[in-house]
Design an enzyme around this catalytic site. Structure first.
Site: not given
Ligand code: ARG
Length: 495
Positions: A10, A96, A141-142, A263, A269, A271, A276, A303, A308
């Site tokens: 992560s 956690n 409206t509409h 464009s 153009k 735009n 958008e 958890y 994650q």
């Molecule tokens: N990278 C994990 C997350 O974002 C951190 C917690 C990981 N905890 C575990 N028990 N594996 O949630």
């Protein structure tokens, strides 16, 4: 091709949490020292090393590639000062509660930014409204011409929507700024930690008490992205209007050059791409909300690694919303209004029909439904209703229609040329509407005053929150300095 190990990393989204993680580490270690859980000199060594990591590893790519930011920072710490000392930092906590705390800290900063941007947007929209109390435009409206109004009335409607967005995000902030730290894996810890102390050091308003709830919940994220989704919806409606208004069909505005593109083939153009993209990215934020809801649905406590997967969606939604608010703010600020065209278009489509029916009711005593029938028949026959001028001709036309609808002439029942002309006059249509919230000038002025006062109040309450966080984090840094100093004293004594 991803490796097996890559699948659970992560670190990419965790870059967003790097600074927060160091704050959490510092607050936790300061508290461990105060509670007598780690020795003075170990605390000093850890804090000094964390400072070093802060300055040397902040360039994100320098962090070694571990599973996540928490393990990466702890590994660097242990590599630098050894496991016997560095390995003590994680006493009485888990990744956690650590990750949940980091997300809340990082999100808190982002929310303060979003709140500031929303207030800046409100300010610009209110300012533009104030400049355009007399700018007449057709109200729809509409998407059909309905009744005349003013640009100020239209913009104040958007300002009020953004004011509610502010209130919603402010309220969500209350649920974000609580501390899960000390919940550890979910069952808290046998070490005599002080959760209130770490919460205070980190500028949280309170502790998220139940340690199982603290690590399990991501409802604060669902709430925040819901607020974003609402805010983006409101932004997209203004974006869409700006897109429509800039077409040749409407021709009410000219989109600022910095927020339009040309464009590659059509040289003429201009735009409205930025507006958008705000419209499109509203969909992106809805997607984030749906993803987070789906990830959290039916997850057993406490958890699970599923959680994650929530963080990157929060990050995407946050960055998208914050940047979209700023883009719309700048477009509104620089938008060129074609006022003559707006007034001209307000005359098209018989937008005074409602006021004409109302006038018939007031002058003749016929019911509104009867008046509606007469005017509706008038409109269907395509009788050329003049905006002003030859009232006698218009009165004759109305009488003809009234005879065919109710068998009576309205001129015989009190409707005069003068009243008729007034009913068909766009400016007096608007001026009459001074009922609370209407586009009449007196009401507009009053609304402008109250909206400005509300905005000032909201700016202050946001600033107060930011100031509280700033003071707490300053206090944390002072504590860190105090407790880190010990090692230098010890070193000096030794040498
Ligand atoms: N990278 C994990 C997350 O974002 C951190 C917690 C990981 N905890 C575990 N028990 N594996 O949630």
């Amino acid at each position: 091709m991803q490796t097996r190990k890559d699948y659970i990393l992560s670190l990419e989204a965790d870059k967003w949490l790097f600074h927060a993680d160091l704050l959490v580490d510092k607050a936790h270690v300061v508290m461990l020292k105060e509670q007598g859980i780690i020795k003075k000199k170990d605390v000093a060594a850890i804090l000094n090393c964390l400072k070093k990591i802060d300055s040397e590893y902040f360039v994100e790519h320098k962090l070694p590639s571990y599973e996540d930011v928490h393990t990466a920072i702890e590994s660097v710490l242990i590599r630098e000062i050894g496991e016997d000392i560095g390995g003590r930092m994680h006493t009485g906590r888990s990744r956690n509660d650590e990750v949940a705390t980091c997300i809340r800290l990082a999100l808190r900063t982002e929310l303060l930014g979003v709140l500031k941007a929303v207030n800046e947007l409100r300010n610009v929209v209110i300012e533009k409204a104030a400049e355009n109390v007399d700018t007449v435009m057709p109200g729809y409206t509409h998407l059909q011409h309905a009744q005349p109004t003013t640009f100020a009335h239209h913009y104040l409607a958007h300002a009020d929507a953004f004011a509610r967005d502010f209130t919603r995000v402010m309220s969500a902030y209350e649920r974000v700024n609580v501390s899960p730290l000390g919940a550890a894996a979910f069952a808290s810890t046998g070490f005599p930690i002080d959760r209130d102390r770490t919460a205070k050091l980190l500028g949280f308003d309170s502790v998220l008490e139940n340690s199982m709830d603290a690590v399990s919940t991501r409802d604060f994220i669902i709430e925040v992205i819901s607020c974003y989704a609402n805010l983006m919806t409101n932004l997209s409606r203004l974006a869409e209007e700006i897109i429509l208004w800039s077409t040749s069909e409407f021709d009410f505005v000219r989109v600022p050059a910095g927020y339009a593109t040309g464009s590659s083939i059509m040289p003429q153009k201009r735009n409205p791409d930025y507006a958008e993209l705000v419209r499109a990215r509203t969909g992106t934020v809805y997607g984030s909300l749906m993803s987070v809801l789906s990830i959290c649905k039916a997850l057993p406590y406490s958890y699970n690694r599923d959680l994650q997967e929530v963080t990157p969606h929060l990050l995407t939604a946050t960055k998208t919303t914050a940047s979209s608010v700023s883009v719309i703010k700048s477009i509104v600020e620089e938008l060129e209004l074609k006022k003559e065209e707006m007034v001209r278009k307000a005359q098209i489509g018989f937008t005074t029909a409602t006021e004409l029916a109302d006038t018939i009711v007031r002058e003749t005593g016929f019911s509104f439904r009867t008046a509606h029938k007469i005017v509706s028949s008038l409109a269907k026959q395509g009788v050329a209703i003049k905006e002003s001028g030859d009232g006698s001709e218009v009165l004759r036309e109305i009488d003809d229609v009234a005879i065919s609808v109710i068998g009576k002439k309205l001129s015989k029942h009190g409707l005069t040329e003068k009243k008729l002309n007034k009913a068909l006059d766009i400016a007096s249509n608007i001026e009459k509407r001074n009922v609370k919230g209407g586009p009449g000038k007196r009401e507009l002025r009053r609304m402008l005053r109250t909206r400005k006062t509300d905005l000032d109040r909201d700016i202050k309450s946001r600033d107060t929150k930011e100031e509280k966080v700033r003071r707490c984090l300053e206090e944390l840094e002072k504590e860190v300095k105090r407790k880190a100093r010990v090692i230098r004293v010890i070193k000096k004594i030794r040498s």
